[in-house]
Scaffold this motif. Structure first.
Motif, short mmCIF file in Angstrom:
data_model
loop_
_atom_site.label_atom_id
_atom_site.label_comp_id
_atom_site.label_asym_id
_atom_site.label_seq_id
_atom_site.Cartn_x
_atom_site.Cartn_y
_atom_site.Cartn_z
N LEU A 49 -6.78 -25.40 -0.21
CA LEU A 49 -7.50 -24.54 -1.16
C LEU A 49 -6.68 -24.37 -2.44
O LEU A 49 -7.22 -24.42 -3.55
CB LEU A 49 -7.82 -23.19 -0.53
CG LEU A 49 -8.63 -22.24 -1.39
CD1 LEU A 49 -9.97 -22.86 -1.80
CD2 LEU A 49 -8.88 -20.93 -0.64
N THR A 51 -4.38 -26.47 -3.65
CA THR A 51 -4.38 -27.73 -4.42
C THR A 51 -5.73 -27.97 -5.08
O THR A 51 -5.80 -28.49 -6.19
CB THR A 51 -3.98 -28.94 -3.55
OG1 THR A 51 -4.88 -29.04 -2.44
CG2 THR A 51 -2.56 -28.82 -3.06
N TYR A 52 -6.79 -27.58 -4.41
CA TYR A 52 -8.13 -27.71 -5.01
C TYR A 52 -8.25 -26.83 -6.25
O TYR A 52 -8.77 -27.26 -7.28
CB TYR A 52 -9.20 -27.33 -3.98
CG TYR A 52 -10.58 -27.23 -4.57
CD1 TYR A 52 -11.27 -28.37 -4.97
CD2 TYR A 52 -11.19 -26.00 -4.74
CE1 TYR A 52 -12.53 -28.29 -5.52
CE2 TYR A 52 -12.46 -25.89 -5.29
CZ TYR A 52 -13.13 -27.04 -5.69
OH TYR A 52 -14.37 -26.95 -6.23
N ARG A 53 -7.75 -25.60 -6.17
CA ARG A 53 -7.82 -24.69 -7.33
C ARG A 53 -6.98 -25.19 -8.49
O ARG A 53 -7.32 -24.97 -9.65
CB ARG A 53 -7.37 -23.30 -6.91
CG ARG A 53 -8.38 -22.58 -6.06
CD ARG A 53 -7.87 -21.22 -5.66
NE ARG A 53 -8.87 -20.50 -4.86
CZ ARG A 53 -8.58 -19.53 -4.02
NH1 ARG A 53 -7.32 -19.15 -3.85
NH2 ARG A 53 -9.52 -18.94 -3.32
N ARG A 54 -5.87 -25.86 -8.19
CA ARG A 54 -4.99 -26.37 -9.25
C ARG A 54 -5.57 -27.61 -9.93
O ARG A 54 -5.35 -27.84 -11.11
CB ARG A 54 -3.61 -26.72 -8.67
CG ARG A 54 -2.80 -25.53 -8.27
CD ARG A 54 -1.50 -25.95 -7.64
NE ARG A 54 -0.73 -24.80 -7.19
CZ ARG A 54 0.33 -24.88 -6.40
NH1 ARG A 54 0.76 -26.07 -5.99
NH2 ARG A 54 0.97 -23.79 -6.02
N SER A 55 -6.26 -28.42 -9.15
CA SER A 55 -6.81 -29.67 -9.69
C SER A 55 -8.16 -29.93 -9.05
O SER A 55 -8.24 -30.31 -7.90
CB SER A 55 -5.86 -30.83 -9.39
OG SER A 55 -6.47 -32.04 -9.72
N ARG A 56 -9.18 -29.77 -9.80
CA ARG A 56 -10.53 -29.93 -9.26
C ARG A 56 -11.07 -31.35 -9.43
O ARG A 56 -12.26 -31.57 -9.47
CB ARG A 56 -11.46 -28.91 -9.88
CG ARG A 56 -11.03 -27.51 -9.48
CD ARG A 56 -12.02 -26.48 -9.87
NE ARG A 56 -11.51 -25.19 -9.45
CZ ARG A 56 -12.25 -24.28 -8.89
NH1 ARG A 56 -13.51 -24.48 -8.68
NH2 ARG A 56 -11.73 -23.12 -8.54
N GLU A 57 -10.16 -32.30 -9.51
CA GLU A 57 -10.59 -33.69 -9.60
C GLU A 57 -11.23 -34.16 -8.30
O GLU A 57 -12.06 -35.05 -8.29
CB GLU A 57 -9.40 -34.59 -9.93
CG GLU A 57 -8.80 -34.32 -11.29
CD GLU A 57 -7.51 -35.08 -11.52
OE1 GLU A 57 -7.20 -36.00 -10.73
OE2 GLU A 57 -6.81 -34.77 -12.48
N ASP A 59 -12.82 -32.91 -4.29
CA ASP A 59 -13.42 -31.75 -3.62
C ASP A 59 -12.49 -31.22 -2.54
O ASP A 59 -11.50 -31.87 -2.17
CB ASP A 59 -14.81 -32.10 -3.05
CG ASP A 59 -14.76 -33.23 -2.04
OD1 ASP A 59 -13.86 -33.25 -1.18
OD2 ASP A 59 -15.64 -34.11 -2.11
N LEU A 60 -12.79 -30.04 -2.03
CA LEU A 60 -11.92 -29.38 -1.05
C LEU A 60 -11.79 -30.20 0.22
O LEU A 60 -10.69 -30.28 0.80
CB LEU A 60 -12.48 -27.98 -0.74
CG LEU A 60 -11.66 -27.13 0.23
CD1 LEU A 60 -10.24 -26.93 -0.26
CD2 LEU A 60 -12.35 -25.79 0.45
N HIS A 63 -9.17 -32.78 -0.31
CA HIS A 63 -7.82 -32.19 -0.29
C HIS A 63 -7.35 -31.98 1.14
O HIS A 63 -6.19 -32.25 1.48
CB HIS A 63 -7.80 -30.87 -1.06
CG HIS A 63 -7.75 -31.04 -2.55
ND1 HIS A 63 -6.58 -31.21 -3.23
CD2 HIS A 63 -8.74 -31.08 -3.47
CE1 HIS A 63 -6.83 -31.34 -4.53
NE2 HIS A 63 -8.15 -31.26 -4.70
#
Length: 105
Positions: A49, A51-57, A59-60, A63
């Motif tokens: 979660l 890493t997803y918030r830091r880089s939304r390139e 999807d969760l 990640h």
């Protein structure tokens, strides 16, 4: 008396990233011995979660999938006597230092 110079080379990416992101795990055992063996591997990790918030390139779900693959890689490297240190990027540096070295901060 012979003096030996030991160079330190730090990579922020290595062939292992290519393995995790592009090569099926069944081929890792074949490819890892073909690369230069590092003295130590530092794996920077945090929750999917985060890493997803830091880089939304990605999807969760991706990640989460990649985190599992990196942990699998870490286990494989350790089995091949390559030291791997996990660094939790959600913890303060001083606490990570203490956890990875066992030394007081």
């Amino acid at each position: 008396l012979l003096l030996y110079k030991k160079d330190v080379i730090i990579f922020d990416r290595y062939f292992y990233d290519f393995l995790v992101e592009n090569i099926p795990t069944k081929y890792w055992n074949i490819l890892i011995p073909l690369t230069p063996k590092p003295d130590i591997v530092f794996l920077l990790c945090s929750s999917p979660l985060t890493t997803y918030r830091r880089s939304r390139e990605l999807d969760l779900v991706t990640h989460k999938y990649l985190q599992k693959k990196y942990f699998r890689l870490a286990a494989l490297l350790r089995a091949k006597n390559i030291p791997v240190k996990l660094i939790n990027t959600e913890l303060p540096f001083s606490l990570n230092f203490k956890l990875t070295t066992g030394l007081p901060v």
